[in-house]
Enzyme design. Structure first.
Site, short mmCIF file in Angstrom:
data_model
loop_
_atom_site.label_atom_id
_atom_site.label_comp_id
_atom_site.label_asym_id
_atom_site.label_seq_id
_atom_site.Cartn_x
_atom_site.Cartn_y
_atom_site.Cartn_z
CG ASN A 37 -7.02 7.10 9.87
OD1 ASN A 37 -6.76 8.24 10.24
ND2 ASN A 37 -6.72 6.65 8.67
CG HIS A 122 0.41 0.67 -0.65
ND1 HIS A 122 1.29 0.21 0.29
CD2 HIS A 122 -0.82 0.33 -0.21
CE1 HIS A 122 0.61 -0.39 1.26
NE2 HIS A 122 -0.67 -0.34 0.98
NE ARG A 147 -3.18 -0.97 -1.94
CZ ARG A 147 -3.91 -0.29 -1.05
NH1 ARG A 147 -4.51 -0.93 -0.05
NH2 ARG A 147 -4.02 1.02 -1.13
CE1 TYR A 159 -7.86 2.99 0.73
CE2 TYR A 159 -7.84 1.31 -0.99
CZ TYR A 159 -7.38 1.79 0.23
OH TYR A 159 -6.45 1.08 0.92
CG ASP A 220 -8.02 -2.56 -0.22
OD1 ASP A 220 -9.15 -3.07 -0.14
OD2 ASP A 220 -7.48 -1.94 0.70
CG HIS A 222 -11.10 0.55 0.81
ND1 HIS A 222 -11.67 1.62 1.44
CD2 HIS A 222 -9.99 0.28 1.49
CE1 HIS A 222 -10.92 1.99 2.46
NE2 HIS A 222 -9.89 1.18 2.52
CD GLU A 246 -6.83 -5.11 1.69
OE1 GLU A 246 -5.82 -4.97 0.98
OE2 GLU A 246 -7.08 -4.41 2.68
CD GLU A 272 -8.44 -2.29 5.54
OE1 GLU A 272 -7.46 -2.70 4.90
OE2 GLU A 272 -8.94 -1.16 5.36
NE ARG A 293 -5.17 -6.58 4.09
CZ ARG A 293 -4.20 -5.71 4.36
NH1 ARG A 293 -3.09 -6.12 4.92
NH2 ARG A 293 -4.35 -4.44 4.06
CG HIS A 322 -4.55 -2.94 8.04
ND1 HIS A 322 -5.21 -1.99 8.79
CD2 HIS A 322 -4.63 -2.54 6.77
CE1 HIS A 322 -5.68 -1.05 7.99
NE2 HIS A 322 -5.34 -1.36 6.76
CG ASP A 326 -4.45 4.06 9.19
OD1 ASP A 326 -4.17 4.05 7.98
OD2 ASP A 326 -5.24 3.25 9.71
CD GLU A 349 -1.46 -2.27 3.96
OE1 GLU A 349 -2.13 -2.74 4.90
OE2 GLU A 349 -1.89 -1.39 3.18
CD1 TRP A 412 -13.72 6.49 0.67
CD2 TRP A 412 -12.63 5.55 2.38
NE1 TRP A 412 -12.40 6.79 0.53
CE2 TRP A 412 -11.70 6.22 1.56
CE3 TRP A 412 -12.16 4.86 3.50
CZ2 TRP A 412 -10.33 6.25 1.81
CZ3 TRP A 412 -10.82 4.87 3.79
CH2 TRP A 412 -9.91 5.57 2.95
O1 KDG Z 1 -7.64 4.02 8.11
C1 KDG Z 1 -8.06 3.38 6.94
C2 KDG Z 1 -6.87 2.78 6.23
O2 KDG Z 1 -6.11 2.02 7.11
C3 KDG Z 1 -7.28 1.89 5.09
O3 KDG Z 1 -8.04 2.63 4.18
C4 KDG Z 1 -6.05 1.33 4.42
O4 KDG Z 1 -7.38 -0.25 3.21
C5 KDG Z 1 -6.31 0.09 3.66
C6 KDG Z 1 -5.16 -0.79 3.43
O5 KDG Z 1 -5.38 -1.88 2.89
O6 KDG Z 1 -4.05 -0.42 3.79
MG MG Z 2 -7.36 -2.40 2.80
#
Ligand code: KDG
Ligand code: MG
Length: 412
Positions: A37, A122, A147, A159, A220, A222, A246, A272, A293, A322, A326, A349, A412
């Site tokens: 991505n 999600h 989620r 996010y 998540d 993140h 996560e 991930e 993940r 994951h 993307d 997921e 992020w």
């Molecule tokens: O490209 C970044 C995404 O794949 C990510 O932000 C998605 O955290 C993510 C998830 O758990 O699907």
């Molecule tokens: Mg994630």
């Protein structure tokens, strides 16, 4: 079976994808996903300039040897660009092997261990009522695990929170923002960890109150918390019995999870952004996580993912591959064959691709009653429509950059 061509196709049916097609002298073709991505063209160049010329003339059946040749033989091993490229080759070769054997890939991986892979959807919203609506909509679509991501009071965009869909449209979430600018820049978002830590337990309390104790719920983080903040969130969420928390801390320091683990029994998932089994460091041997993940696309393909999952199994850790949008439908199919075959499957997921994406990628996997199945189509079960792909050329798109409210750049 000699390889006679390795072609890279970059398409953008709603979002960017990097696909490798390997063709053998017998006319069998295999597809691999190399999508990274926001860095798609780096993988494209790596594949086109440094990998494709090495593939032509090789025996398509020598998957392990080709993997080692591209990984160990390159000297400059690992890294997300390299490993996405290795993954694309590896998936394409497994696709070819399974097609040549006249089997779906999961049969070559040992056959099915279950009837389908439990998928999580999600749900998200800017506030609790929107989240509850989103959970209801997911339950109506058949999801059996969900989620939850939430807007945070005082922050404009966060996010994982989808914009509300127009009536009749799906509730899509796509963090990479496309731009036709000559010099595109990533969008920026704002973050405040203390506000987040105060808010999330209230969200989960409301969801449990509305939907009861049975529904598996995931969240998540993140990569946004320090170890002690993550420990606190894990503890605060214990009454709501999460399936997993996560990416609670930045993933490059696996030892951070030692502290989190000492304080909470909330199950942990991470990986991930990892691109190698070695990135897990002590996470498996010290049992610091409950789910791995990694994406098949980013960890080096089916070959690498199988090894990772076998190592995880030795330590009682399960899979949680994951699967955001993307990951292309090709990478998703590879995940589903592994999900069906391995013993230590945990959850998959699932964020369905848009109809536009599915015009380019002709898939055969199914989602029914909360379970995904890769189908019995030979190989991976995905084909790419070249004409459709040509209608959707690459569009620059970047994931957001995050800043604290005082302007400091944050994960992020
Ligand atoms: O490209 C970044 C995404 O794949 C990510 O932000 C998605 O955290 C993510 C998830 O758990 O699907
Ligand atoms: Mg994630």
């Amino acid at each position: 079976m000699k390889i006679i061509a390795a072609d890279v196709i970059v398409s953008s049916p709603g979002r960017n994808f990097v696909t490798l097609r390997v063709t053998t002298e017998d006319g069998v073709t295999g597809l691999g996903d190399g999508t990274l991505n926001g860095r798609e063209l780096a993988v494209e160049a790596y594949l086109r300039e440094h990998v494709a010329p090495l593939l032509v003339g090789r025996d398509a059946g020598r998957i392990e040897d080709t993997w080692q040749y591209l990984y160990r033989g390159a000297y400059w091993r690992r890294g997300p660009v390299t490993m996405a490229a290795v993954a694309a080759v590896d998936m394409a070769l497994w696709d070819i092997k399974a097609k040549a054997a006249g089997m779906p890939l999961y049969q070559l991986l040992g056959g099915a261990s279950r009837t389908g892979a439990l998928a999580y959807g999600h749900a998200s919203g800017r506030d609790v009522p929107e989240i509850l609506d989103s959970v209801r909509a997911h339950l109506a679509q058949g999801y059996r695990a969900i989620r939850i991501q939430s807007g945070i009071p005082g922050l404009d965009s966060v996010y994982g929170v989808a914009s509300p869909a127009a009536p009749g449209q799906r509730y899509d979430y796509e963090p990479a923002r496309r731009s036709q600018d000559a010099h595109p820049r990533p969008p920026e978002e704002q973050w405040d960890t203390r506000a987040y830590l105060r808010h999330m337990p209230r969200v989960f309390e409301a969801v449990r109150e509305e939907f009861g104790p049975e529904l598996p719920l995931l969240h998540d983080g993140h990569h946004r918390m320090t170890p002690i903040q993550a420990a606190r969130l894990g503890k605060d969420l214990e009454p709501y019995d999460l399936f997993w928390l996560e990416d609670c801390t930045p993933a490059e320091d696996p030892t951070a999870l030692r502290l989190v683990r000492q304080h909470t029994t909330t199950p942990l998932a991470i990986g991930e952004v990892f691109n190698s089994l070695h990135d897990y460091g002590p996470l498996l041997s010290e049992r610091l996580i409950d789910y791995v993940r990694s994406a098949v696309t980013h960890v080096g393909g089916v070959t690498a993912m199988r090894k990772l999952l076998d190592l995880a199994a030795v330590h009682g850790v399960k899979s949680g591959i994951h699967g955001p949008t993307d990951i292309s439908p090709v990478g998703m199919a590879a995940a589903l064959h592994l999900d069906l075959a391995v013993h230590n499957f945990g959850i998959q997921e699932y964020m369905p691709h848009t109809e536009r994406t599915l015009e380019v990628f002709r898939t055969s996997f199914t989602f029914e009653d909360g379970l995904l199945h890769p189908s019995d189509t030979h190989g991976l079960g995905v084909e790419l429509d070249d004409e459709a792909a040509a209608r959707f050329p690459y569009v620059p798109a970047y994931l957001p950059v995050n800043r604290l409210t005082d302007g400091t750049v944050h994960d992020w």
